[in-house]
Motif scaffolding. Structure first.
Motif, PDB file in Angstrom:
ATOM      1  N   LYS A 164       0.805  -1.224   0.000  1.00 54.59           N
ATOM      2  CA  LYS A 164       0.000   0.000   0.000  1.00 54.59           C
ATOM      3  C   LYS A 164       0.844   1.285   0.000  1.00 54.59           C
ATOM      4  O   LYS A 164       0.548   2.231   0.730  1.00 54.59           O
ATOM      5  N   PRO A 165       1.887   1.367  -0.838  1.00 51.61           N
ATOM      6  CA  PRO A 165       2.683   2.597  -0.848  1.00 51.61           C
ATOM      7  C   PRO A 165       1.869   3.828  -1.258  1.00 51.61           C
ATOM      8  O   PRO A 165       2.218   4.946  -0.896  1.00 51.61           O
ATOM      9  N   MET A 166       0.766   3.592  -2.001  1.00 50.16           N
ATOM     10  CA  MET A 166      -0.126   4.692  -2.376  1.00 50.16           C
ATOM     11  C   MET A 166      -1.509   4.509  -1.768  1.00 50.16           C
ATOM     12  O   MET A 166      -2.451   5.193  -2.151  1.00 50.16           O
ATOM     13  N   GLY A 167      -1.628   3.578  -0.811  1.00 51.19           N
ATOM     14  CA  GLY A 167      -2.907   3.352  -0.140  1.00 51.19           C
ATOM     15  C   GLY A 167      -4.036   3.066  -1.100  1.00 51.19           C
ATOM     16  O   GLY A 167      -5.118   3.638  -0.976  1.00 51.19           O
ATOM     17  N   ALA A 168      -3.790   2.193  -2.081  1.00 51.33           N
ATOM     18  CA  ALA A 168      -4.783   1.862  -3.115  1.00 51.33           C
ATOM     19  C   ALA A 168      -5.218   3.113  -3.888  1.00 51.33           C
ATOM     20  O   ALA A 168      -6.354   3.221  -4.334  1.00 51.33           O
ATOM     21  N   GLY A 169      -4.309   4.063  -4.024  1.00 52.32           N
ATOM     22  CA  GLY A 169      -4.583   5.285  -4.768  1.00 52.32           C
ATOM     23  C   GLY A 169      -5.215   6.392  -3.945  1.00 52.32           C
ATOM     24  O   GLY A 169      -5.248   7.549  -4.369  1.00 52.32           O
ATOM     25  N   VAL A 170      -5.685   6.072  -2.761  1.00 56.90           N
ATOM     26  CA  VAL A 170      -6.373   7.068  -1.929  1.00 56.90           C
ATOM     27  C   VAL A 170      -5.407   8.156  -1.474  1.00 56.90           C
ATOM     28  O   VAL A 170      -5.782   9.330  -1.392  1.00 56.90           O
ATOM     29  N   ILE A 171      -4.171   7.803  -1.196  1.00 56.68           N
ATOM     30  CA  ILE A 171      -3.188   8.803  -0.737  1.00 56.68           C
ATOM     31  C   ILE A 171      -3.019   9.904  -1.777  1.00 56.68           C
ATOM     32  O   ILE A 171      -2.880  11.079  -1.426  1.00 56.68           O
ATOM     33  N   LEU A 172      -3.078   9.549  -3.039  1.00 56.52           N
ATOM     34  CA  LEU A 172      -2.920  10.552  -4.095  1.00 56.52           C
ATOM     35  C   LEU A 172      -4.063  11.564  -4.092  1.00 56.52           C
ATOM     36  O   LEU A 172      -3.885  12.702  -4.525  1.00 56.52           O
ATOM     37  N   GLN A 173      -5.220  11.166  -3.564  1.00 58.24           N
ATOM     38  CA  GLN A 173      -6.359  12.082  -3.472  1.00 58.24           C
ATOM     39  C   GLN A 173      -6.128  13.194  -2.455  1.00 58.24           C
ATOM     40  O   GLN A 173      -6.857  14.178  -2.438  1.00 58.24           O
ATOM     41  N   SER A 174      -5.092  13.037  -1.624  1.00 57.98           N
ATOM     42  CA  SER A 174      -4.779  14.092  -0.653  1.00 57.98           C
ATOM     43  C   SER A 174      -4.143  15.298  -1.317  1.00 57.98           C
ATOM     44  O   SER A 174      -4.052  16.373  -0.713  1.00 57.98           O
ATOM     45  N   ASN A 175      -3.682  15.143  -2.544  1.00 60.27           N
ATOM     46  CA  ASN A 175      -3.001  16.220  -3.290  1.00 60.27           C
ATOM     47  C   ASN A 175      -1.792  16.767  -2.541  1.00 60.27           C
ATOM     48  O   ASN A 175      -1.486  17.957  -2.636  1.00 60.27           O
ATOM     49  N   THR A 176      -1.131  15.900  -1.796  1.00 59.26           N
ATOM     50  CA  THR A 176       0.071  16.326  -1.062  1.00 59.26           C
ATOM     51  C   THR A 176       1.341  15.734  -1.641  1.00 59.26           C
ATOM     52  O   THR A 176       2.410  16.314  -1.466  1.00 59.26           O
ATOM     53  N   VAL A 177       1.242  14.580  -2.289  1.00 59.12           N
ATOM     54  CA  VAL A 177       2.413  13.887  -2.830  1.00 59.12           C
ATOM     55  C   VAL A 177       2.080  13.250  -4.170  1.00 59.12           C
ATOM     56  O   VAL A 177       0.923  13.014  -4.488  1.00 59.12           O
ATOM     57  N   THR A 178       3.129  12.952  -4.920  1.00 56.28           N
ATOM     58  CA  THR A 178       2.972  12.285  -6.203  1.00 56.28           C
ATOM     59  C   THR A 178       3.121  10.777  -6.026  1.00 56.28           C
ATOM     60  O   THR A 178       3.637  10.310  -5.003  1.00 56.28           O
ATOM     61  N   ALA A 179       2.711  10.041  -7.031  1.00 53.56           N
ATOM     62  CA  ALA A 179       2.881   8.582  -7.008  1.00 53.56           C
ATOM     63  C   ALA A 179       4.359   8.228  -6.887  1.00 53.56           C
ATOM     64  O   ALA A 179       4.733   7.322  -6.136  1.00 53.56           O
ATOM     65  N   ARG A 180       5.195   8.938  -7.596  1.00 50.75           N
ATOM     66  CA  ARG A 180       6.638   8.679  -7.540  1.00 50.75           C
ATOM     67  C   ARG A 180       7.181   8.907  -6.126  1.00 50.75           C
ATOM     68  O   ARG A 180       7.966   8.117  -5.617  1.00 50.75           O
ATOM     69  N   GLU A 181       6.751   9.990  -5.476  1.00 52.17           N
ATOM     70  CA  GLU A 181       7.196  10.239  -4.105  1.00 52.17           C
ATOM     71  C   GLU A 181       6.745   9.115  -3.178  1.00 52.17           C
ATOM     72  O   GLU A 181       7.502   8.673  -2.318  1.00 52.17           O
ATOM     73  N   CYS A 182       5.505   8.659  -3.364  1.00 50.15           N
ATOM     74  CA  CYS A 182       4.997   7.559  -2.537  1.00 50.15           C
ATOM     75  C   CYS A 182       5.843   6.309  -2.714  1.00 50.15           C
ATOM     76  O   CYS A 182       6.241   5.674  -1.725  1.00 50.15           O
ATOM     77  N   LEU A 183       6.097   5.937  -3.942  1.00 53.37           N
ATOM     78  CA  LEU A 183       6.879   4.736  -4.215  1.00 53.37           C
ATOM     79  C   LEU A 183       8.309   4.869  -3.713  1.00 53.37           C
ATOM     80  O   LEU A 183       8.840   3.960  -3.068  1.00 53.37           O
ATOM     81  N   HIS A 184       8.935   5.978  -4.011  1.00 52.57           N
ATOM     82  CA  HIS A 184      10.327   6.165  -3.604  1.00 52.57           C
ATOM     83  C   HIS A 184      10.471   6.221  -2.086  1.00 52.57           C
ATOM     84  O   HIS A 184      11.461   5.736  -1.530  1.00 52.57           O
ATOM     85  N   TYR A 185       9.483   6.797  -1.408  1.00 50.76           N
ATOM     86  CA  TYR A 185       9.519   6.812   0.052  1.00 50.76           C
ATOM     87  C   TYR A 185       9.503   5.379   0.593  1.00 50.76           C
ATOM     88  O   TYR A 185      10.342   4.994   1.407  1.00 50.76           O
TER      89      TYR A 185
END
Length: 160
Positions: free
Chosen positions: A77-98
């Protein structure tokens, strides 16, 4: 457990692990119970992402225990099933790299479309481990949005 251990001894399985995403306390109980019974899991799978750090955190509670015990960590769940991206705080790349910068064995991510698969592959190809400063900057960007867990719906029943 006896059946699982017998299957491992017979060579039918190589590794024994467990997974969950509701509460880090459940993971800690599993690890403690195993230890009390002289058993060591080979792997543990858990959600590790930029929001988890701030709310009922697997990263803070379970990751150090698994790391110390030399248990393989499967980050999901590095992107929380895409829900994290809905926060408009981080990009998918940032999520994965983190998630990839944490002390984990592997990062497991889903991809509901070919476009997201391509973006994920590109992120992996261009991956450079994040510095502590870069991780801290990403966590600072997500702190307010993550405070109540609304972007980690799997941890709670809140659906807003």
């Amino acid at each position: 457990m006896e059946a699982v251990l017998a299957a491992k001894k017979a060579g039918k399985i190589r590794y024994i692990g467990f997974t969950g995403h509701k509460s880090p306390d459940i993971h800690l109980k599993m690890l403690q119970t195993a230890k009390e019974n002289n058993f060591l899991f080979d792997t543990v799978q858990m959600p590790l992402n930029v929001m988890d750090y701030h709310y009922d955190s697997f990263e803070k509670k379970v990751l150090p225990v698994a790391f110390k015990a030399n248990i393989g960590v499967l980050a999901m769940k590095p992107m929380g099933a895409g829900v994290i991206l809905q926060s408009n705080t981080v990009t998918a790349r940032e999520c994965l790299h983190y998630a990839m910068s944490l002390p984990v064995s592997t990062v497991i991510t889903g991809f509901p479309s070919m476009a997201i698969l391509q973006e994920t592959l590109e992120s992996a190809r261009n991956y450079i481990p994040m510095t502590e400063e870069r991780c801290a900057a990403i966590l600072a960007k997500t702190a307010q949005a993550a405070a109540d867990g609304k972007f980690e719906r799997y941890k709670n029943r809140r659906r807003t």
